[in-house]
Design a protein around this motif. Structure first.
Motif, short mmCIF file in Angstrom:
data_model
loop_
_atom_site.label_atom_id
_atom_site.label_comp_id
_atom_site.label_asym_id
_atom_site.label_seq_id
_atom_site.Cartn_x
_atom_site.Cartn_y
_atom_site.Cartn_z
N TYR A 46 0.84 -1.21 0.00
CA TYR A 46 0.00 0.00 0.00
C TYR A 46 0.87 1.25 0.00
O TYR A 46 0.48 2.29 -0.53
CB TYR A 46 -0.91 0.01 1.24
CG TYR A 46 -2.09 -0.92 1.14
CD1 TYR A 46 -3.35 -0.56 1.60
CD2 TYR A 46 -1.95 -2.19 0.59
CE1 TYR A 46 -4.43 -1.42 1.51
CE2 TYR A 46 -3.02 -3.06 0.51
CZ TYR A 46 -4.26 -2.68 0.96
OH TYR A 46 -5.33 -3.53 0.88
N LEU A 52 -1.34 6.04 -6.57
CA LEU A 52 -2.38 6.58 -5.68
C LEU A 52 -1.91 7.85 -4.99
O LEU A 52 -0.73 8.01 -4.69
CB LEU A 52 -2.75 5.54 -4.62
CG LEU A 52 -3.34 4.22 -5.11
CD1 LEU A 52 -3.51 3.27 -3.94
CD2 LEU A 52 -4.67 4.44 -5.82
N SER A 53 -2.83 8.71 -4.73
CA SER A 53 -2.53 9.92 -3.96
C SER A 53 -2.43 9.55 -2.49
O SER A 53 -2.83 8.46 -2.07
CB SER A 53 -3.64 10.95 -4.14
OG SER A 53 -4.85 10.49 -3.53
N GLU A 55 -4.13 10.73 -0.12
CA GLU A 55 -5.50 10.59 0.40
C GLU A 55 -6.07 9.20 0.08
O GLU A 55 -6.72 8.57 0.92
CB GLU A 55 -6.39 11.67 -0.21
CG GLU A 55 -7.77 11.77 0.43
CD GLU A 55 -8.58 12.93 -0.14
OE1 GLU A 55 -9.74 12.69 -0.50
OE2 GLU A 55 -8.03 14.04 -0.22
N GLU A 56 -5.79 8.73 -1.14
CA GLU A 56 -6.28 7.41 -1.54
C GLU A 56 -5.60 6.30 -0.74
O GLU A 56 -6.25 5.32 -0.35
CB GLU A 56 -6.05 7.20 -3.05
CG GLU A 56 -7.01 8.01 -3.92
CD GLU A 56 -6.61 7.99 -5.39
OE1 GLU A 56 -7.54 7.98 -6.23
OE2 GLU A 56 -5.40 7.98 -5.69
N ARG A 57 -4.29 6.46 -0.50
CA ARG A 57 -3.58 5.47 0.31
C ARG A 57 -4.14 5.42 1.73
O ARG A 57 -4.31 4.35 2.31
CB ARG A 57 -2.07 5.79 0.34
CG ARG A 57 -1.31 5.26 -0.86
CD ARG A 57 0.18 5.14 -0.57
NE ARG A 57 0.79 6.45 -0.35
CZ ARG A 57 1.29 7.21 -1.31
NH1 ARG A 57 1.25 6.80 -2.57
NH2 ARG A 57 1.84 8.38 -1.03
N GLU A 58 -4.42 6.60 2.28
CA GLU A 58 -5.00 6.66 3.62
C GLU A 58 -6.37 5.99 3.64
O GLU A 58 -6.71 5.27 4.60
CB GLU A 58 -5.10 8.12 4.08
CG GLU A 58 -5.73 8.30 5.46
CD GLU A 58 -4.97 7.59 6.57
OE1 GLU A 58 -5.60 7.27 7.59
OE2 GLU A 58 -3.74 7.36 6.43
N SER A 59 -7.14 6.19 2.59
CA SER A 59 -8.46 5.57 2.49
C SER A 59 -8.33 4.05 2.47
O SER A 59 -9.11 3.33 3.12
CB SER A 59 -9.17 6.06 1.23
OG SER A 59 -10.43 5.44 1.11
N MET A 60 -7.34 3.54 1.73
CA MET A 60 -7.12 2.09 1.68
C MET A 60 -6.67 1.55 3.04
O MET A 60 -7.12 0.49 3.47
CB MET A 60 -6.07 1.77 0.61
CG MET A 60 -6.55 2.00 -0.82
SD MET A 60 -5.25 1.74 -2.05
CE MET A 60 -5.08 -0.04 -1.97
#
Length: 310
Positions: A46, A52-53, A55-60
């Motif tokens: 991850y 991925l941005s 923010e997207e990594r944090e979401s994952m």
């Protein structure tokens, strides 16, 4: 009043039987207090996904954490239905031992409970397992759980070094003994003081012709018996419940634990780190792999956690 009022139990997602959780629930049922089921998760892939941005990594990451929280919640359903109040704490961290220690520092847990595996001796000399790191760095007591039950009327060993005159050993002797007595009271068990002392150093006997090994051994044994007797007297422990044996602690403690069918050994650990730990290790660490019962490791009052911020 709880012996330990704020307990953190570390879960292991790689095994079916969560023996640390079962032990933690048993403890809370006996003494009350607050229990938190803890898990650190991490997936390196991850962090490496450059497409991925942030923010997207944090979401994952949050999705993974949520999934683990649901798994824990399902696992805790029976205990919660039985009236045990258990919180859940899942964190994203690439170093499991550090995640545990940071949680203790942040939320002031007064006991960490963790299941332990058998460690390969050679590997543990080169790579320090999570258990060793937690033992060395965790500021609160650590209970490492094996498969031995906690029977009513069992035996608890307080591993002491009564013959030492070093201040940290004297303080740890008091702490180990009082902790063992509290746990014995909680579990309706007997407390046994166990003190190992070294035999005659072979090189001294060879190099100094006038050295008398029998006299040395006799003097050493007498010194340790007197010291253990004095410690036992402070806590009204009778002579049938203290044991002074020649040998290394990693040999004497497992032998007596087996003989007494001990359910727990309480041991003091100074938390040695760095090169000295890599070369000579800690007595607690040498002992743990050779015991078939739980080990409760306590530290001296002046212990400073290496992860503690100024």
């Amino acid at each position: 009043m709880s012996t330990y009022s704020n307990v953190l139990v570390v879960l292991d997602p790689t095994v079916d039987k969560q023996k640390a959780l079962n032990r933690a629930i048993e403890l809370v049922r006996l003494q009350g207090g607050k229990l938190t089921a803890f898990l650190s998760v991490y997936d390196f892939s991850y962090e490496m996904t450059t497409m991925l941005s942030g923010e997207e990594r944090e979401s994952m990451r949050q999705a993974v954490i949520k999934d683990r929280e649901l798994w824990i919640s399902d696992y805790l359903a029976a205990a919660r239905a039985g009236g045990v109040n258990i919180d859940i704490k899942v964190v994203w961290h690439n170093r499991p031992f550090e995640a545990v220690v940071l949680a203790v520092l942040e939320d002031n847990y007064d006991l960490v409970i963790k299941g332990t595996h058998d460690h390969d001796v050679l590997k543990s000399m080169i790579f320090t397992p999570t258990d060793w790191h937690i033992l060395r760095k965790c500021p609160c007591p650590v209970l490492l759980v094996k498969d031995h039950d906690w029977p009513q009327g069992g035996n608890i060993i307080a591993a002491v070094n009564a013959g030492s005159e070093q201040e940290h050993h004297l303080e740890l002797n008091q702490k180990v003994t009082t902790t063992a007595l509290k746990m014995a009271g909680l579990l309706n068990a007997q407390t046994h003081l166990v003190n190992a002392y070294p035999g005659t150093p072979v090189n001294i006997a060879i190099e100094i012709p006038e050295f008398n090994p029998q006299e040395y051994n006799s003097t050493m044994k007498h010194h340790h018996i007197e010291a253990v007797s004095a410690l036992a007297a402070q806590y009204d422990i009778d002579s049938e419940h203290y044991h002074v044996k020649e040998g290394m602690p990693e040999d004497v403690l497992p032998e007596l634990a087996t003989k007494l069918d001990a359910e727990m050994v309480v041991i003091g650990t100074i938390g040695r780190t760095g090169l000295s730990a890599a070369i000579i290790g800690n007595t607690a660490e040498h002992v743990i792999d050779r015991l078939d019962c739980d080990v409760l490791a306590v530290k001296p009052a002046n212990f400073v956690c290496p992860l503690q911020k100024d």
